[in-house]
Design an enzyme around this catalytic site. Structure first.
Site, PDB file in Angstrom:
ATOM      1  N   GLY A  65      13.912  -9.402  -0.296  1.00  0.00           N
ATOM      2  CA  GLY A  65      14.157  -8.086  -0.871  1.00  0.00           C
ATOM      3  C   GLY A  65      14.935  -8.066  -2.165  1.00  0.00           C
ATOM      4  O   GLY A  65      15.480  -7.018  -2.531  1.00  0.00           O
ATOM      5  N   GLU A  66      15.002  -9.181  -2.880  1.00  0.00           N
ATOM      6  CA  GLU A  66      15.788  -9.209  -4.119  1.00  0.00           C
ATOM      7  C   GLU A  66      14.941  -9.351  -5.382  1.00  0.00           C
ATOM      8  O   GLU A  66      15.493  -9.447  -6.481  1.00  0.00           O
ATOM      9  CB  GLU A  66      16.797 -10.350  -4.065  1.00  0.00           C
ATOM     10  CG  GLU A  66      17.927 -10.112  -3.081  1.00  0.00           C
ATOM     11  CD  GLU A  66      19.152 -10.924  -3.424  1.00  0.00           C
ATOM     12  OE1 GLU A  66      20.143 -10.334  -3.872  1.00  0.00           O
ATOM     13  OE2 GLU A  66      19.099 -12.164  -3.252  1.00  0.00           O
TER      14      GLU A  66
ATOM     15  N   PRO B  89      10.487 -17.279  -5.025  1.00  0.00           N
ATOM     16  CA  PRO B  89       9.166 -17.601  -4.466  1.00  0.00           C
ATOM     17  C   PRO B  89       8.541 -16.408  -3.749  1.00  0.00           C
ATOM     18  O   PRO B  89       9.238 -15.539  -3.217  1.00  0.00           O
ATOM     19  CB  PRO B  89       9.463 -18.742  -3.485  1.00  0.00           C
ATOM     20  CG  PRO B  89      10.904 -18.597  -3.155  1.00  0.00           C
ATOM     21  CD  PRO B  89      11.569 -18.030  -4.367  1.00  0.00           C
ATOM     22  N   ARG B  90       7.213 -16.393  -3.737  1.00  0.00           N
ATOM     23  CA  ARG B  90       6.476 -15.339  -3.046  1.00  0.00           C
ATOM     24  C   ARG B  90       6.844 -15.301  -1.564  1.00  0.00           C
ATOM     25  O   ARG B  90       6.958 -14.239  -0.965  1.00  0.00           O
ATOM     26  CB  ARG B  90       4.965 -15.585  -3.211  1.00  0.00           C
ATOM     27  CG  ARG B  90       4.076 -14.552  -2.557  1.00  0.00           C
ATOM     28  CD  ARG B  90       4.145 -13.234  -3.269  1.00  0.00           C
ATOM     29  NE  ARG B  90       3.150 -12.287  -2.785  1.00  0.00           N
ATOM     30  CZ  ARG B  90       3.089 -11.020  -3.197  1.00  0.00           C
ATOM     31  NH1 ARG B  90       3.949 -10.555  -4.107  1.00  0.00           N
ATOM     32  NH2 ARG B  90       2.171 -10.209  -2.725  1.00  0.00           N
TER      33      ARG B  90
ATOM     34  N   GLU C 294       5.213  -4.231 -12.306  1.00  0.00           N
ATOM     35  CA  GLU C 294       6.592  -3.994 -11.857  1.00  0.00           C
ATOM     36  C   GLU C 294       7.615  -4.398 -12.924  1.00  0.00           C
ATOM     37  O   GLU C 294       8.455  -3.586 -13.313  1.00  0.00           O
ATOM     38  CB  GLU C 294       6.846  -4.715 -10.539  1.00  0.00           C
ATOM     39  CG  GLU C 294       6.053  -4.124  -9.374  1.00  0.00           C
ATOM     40  CD  GLU C 294       6.282  -4.866  -8.076  1.00  0.00           C
ATOM     41  OE1 GLU C 294       6.832  -5.990  -8.122  1.00  0.00           O
ATOM     42  OE2 GLU C 294       5.934  -4.334  -7.015  1.00  0.00           O
TER      43      GLU C 294
ATOM     44  N   ASN D  64       1.656  -8.618  -9.267  1.00  0.00           N
ATOM     45  CA  ASN D  64       1.753  -7.321  -9.939  1.00  0.00           C
ATOM     46  C   ASN D  64       2.688  -7.364 -11.149  1.00  0.00           C
ATOM     47  O   ASN D  64       3.900  -7.151 -11.029  1.00  0.00           O
ATOM     48  CB  ASN D  64       2.211  -6.259  -8.938  1.00  0.00           C
ATOM     49  CG  ASN D  64       2.182  -4.861  -9.520  1.00  0.00           C
ATOM     50  OD1 ASN D  64       1.731  -4.652 -10.645  1.00  0.00           O
ATOM     51  ND2 ASN D  64       2.659  -3.896  -8.762  1.00  0.00           N
TER      52      ASN D  64
ATOM     53  N   GLU E  57       0.824  -1.211   0.000  1.00  0.00           N
ATOM     54  CA  GLU E  57       0.000   0.000   0.000  1.00  0.00           C
ATOM     55  C   GLU E  57       0.860   1.263   0.000  1.00  0.00           C
ATOM     56  O   GLU E  57       0.512   2.263  -0.636  1.00  0.00           O
ATOM     57  CB  GLU E  57      -0.939  -0.008   1.206  1.00  0.00           C
ATOM     58  CG  GLU E  57      -2.030  -1.058   1.148  1.00  0.00           C
ATOM     59  CD  GLU E  57      -1.565  -2.443   1.593  1.00  0.00           C
ATOM     60  OE1 GLU E  57      -2.375  -3.389   1.566  1.00  0.00           O
ATOM     61  OE2 GLU E  57      -0.367  -2.601   1.961  1.00  0.00           O
TER      62      GLU E  57
END
Length: 412
Positions: free
Chosen positions: A293-294, A253-254, A321, A318, A58
């Site tokens: 974070g990669e 992976p998510r 991106e 998304n 958000e």
């Protein structure tokens, strides 16, 4: 009656909520716990134009709107989040003049204390959060509330009847619900919201992010990002179909904590796997990126990006991106959470959508063998996203002005 039930539920849940917040806030310092429990706040932003953004996603969605208002002289500005990761993201991507606080849990006393402290001139809520005590207190104090990039799931509509009525009561006085899609608008209307209109998905606008950094490896790779359970095995089968000199597959992976389970399952199926969290280079055909974070870095330097959550019925993720980064993007059939965005990009020739694993394999093989086609697809994606993003951002600014919100500066 509904509000009494809600308050009773909070009274019963508070001891467990305190423990949950203490556990989630480890490493974030006492500020997180103090502010979430409504005891005190460090920020000073009286009369602020206030944005509430639950967490990282958000904050990134609201970022272009906050930045544009800041550039046009709106002040003071305050962003609240529910999570430490959201707070860190806000600090990283928003102008330094924008204040940050944690939103207190939704009880009368804590909400009142927050509003007394900050005296906001308006509240803009990103996406979904509906807090009955907060909305009711804002209404009683004459603080206008607008939901922007508003989205609502079918699951919310299936809430117990008393809770659905409470949501409807909370939404009744809201100044506006600016929905990201017609489907979301219909769901808000079904829930009882008034003054609902479709503006578009603010994610088109994007947020200037940290530089992606250098390539993670000199070895060429294609990246499957935000993958889900059962999806990694399907993508590994696609990788096995490719020529031996094709780029390796970087699986991102998510949920990186699934890394050991993913590696074990792939190895049991006969695949060689290099694991990034162990410092292993991509010496195998599958490189498991189970680090935090990669994703941005791996997308930015990939030969091609496959968007996860779309070969299995997880709704997709998304795709804007990697499109914004100018990558060639392939998605599967399950893009329900980004249905309109996918349709628009496919129609513009900027993204390829496939029907199943077999078609995904053929499409990925074709694109990896054709650098010119990948480049053309990526350039079309970046140009389309940039143009649509500016249009949507200006549309949101126009609607906020039309809602007669005090956007510019707090009264002296």
């Amino acid at each position: 009656m509904e509000l009494k039930l809600y308050r009773a539920g909070w009274a019963l849940a508070l001891p467990a909520v305190r423990m949950l917040l203490a556990r989630r806030g480890r490493g974030a310092g006492m500020r997180f716990l103090e502010e979430r429990l409504g005891r005190d706040w460090q920020a000073r932003a009286p009369g602020a134009l206030w944005f509430h953004c639950a967490s990282v996603g958000e904050v990134m969605t609201a970022c272009p709107l906050v930045r544009r208002l800041h550039a046009r002289g709106a002040a003071p500005l305050l962003v609240t989040t529910n999570t430490p990761t959201g707070a860190r993201t806000a600090t990283r991507v928003l102008p330094g003049a924008v204040g940050h606080a944690y939103l207190p849990v939704d009880t009368r006393r804590r909400v009142a204390r927050f509003l007394d402290r900050f005296r906001p001139r308006a509240l803009l809520v990103c996406e979904t959060e509906i807090w009955p005590e907060l909305y009711g207190a804002c209404h009683r104090r004459g603080i206008p509330v607008v939901l922007f990039n508003a989205r609502l799931t079918e699951r919310t509509l299936r809430a117990p009847a008393w809770l659905a009525r409470l949501y409807a009561q909370a939404l009744a006085p809201v100044r506006g619900v600016l929905a990201r899609s017609e489907g979301d608008a219909e769901r808000f209307r079904a829930l009882g919201a008034h003054r609902v209109q479709v503006v578009g998905n603010l994610k088109w606008a994007g947020c200037p992010a940290d530089p992606a950094g250098p390539p993670p490896s000199a070895v060429p790779y294609w990246a499957a990002v935000s993958t889900h359970e059962d999806e990694e095995l399907r993508l590994a089968r696609i990788e096995r179909m490719l020529p031996s000199d094709a780029p390796v597959l970087a699986l991102v992976p998510r949920h990186p904590e699934r890394g050991p389970a993913i590696a074990a399952r792939l190895r049991a199926a006969g695949f060689g796997v290099a694991v990034r969290s162990r410092g292993e280079p991509p010496a195998e055909r599958i490189w498991l990126v189970d680090t935090l974070g990669e994703a941005l870095r791996f997308m930015a330097h990939a030969e091609l990006v496959f968007m996860g959550g779309s070969l299995v019925p997880a709704g997709g993720h998304n795709l804007l991106e990697p499109a914004r980064l100018g990558r060639a993007v392939v998605v599967g059939p399950h893009m329900e959470d980004f249905a309109q965005e996918t349709e628009d990009l496919v129609e513009a020739g900027a993204v390829v959508q496939v029907d199943d694993e077999g078609e995904a394999g053929r499409t990925i093989a074709r694109l990896l063998a054709d650098a010119a086609a990948r480049r053309a697809l990526g350039q079309a994606a970046a140009a389309f996203v940039a143009a649509r993003g500016e249009t949507v951002l200006e549309a949101y600014l126009a609607e906020l002005h039309a809602a007669r919100l005090p956007l510019d500066r707090a009264p002296a």
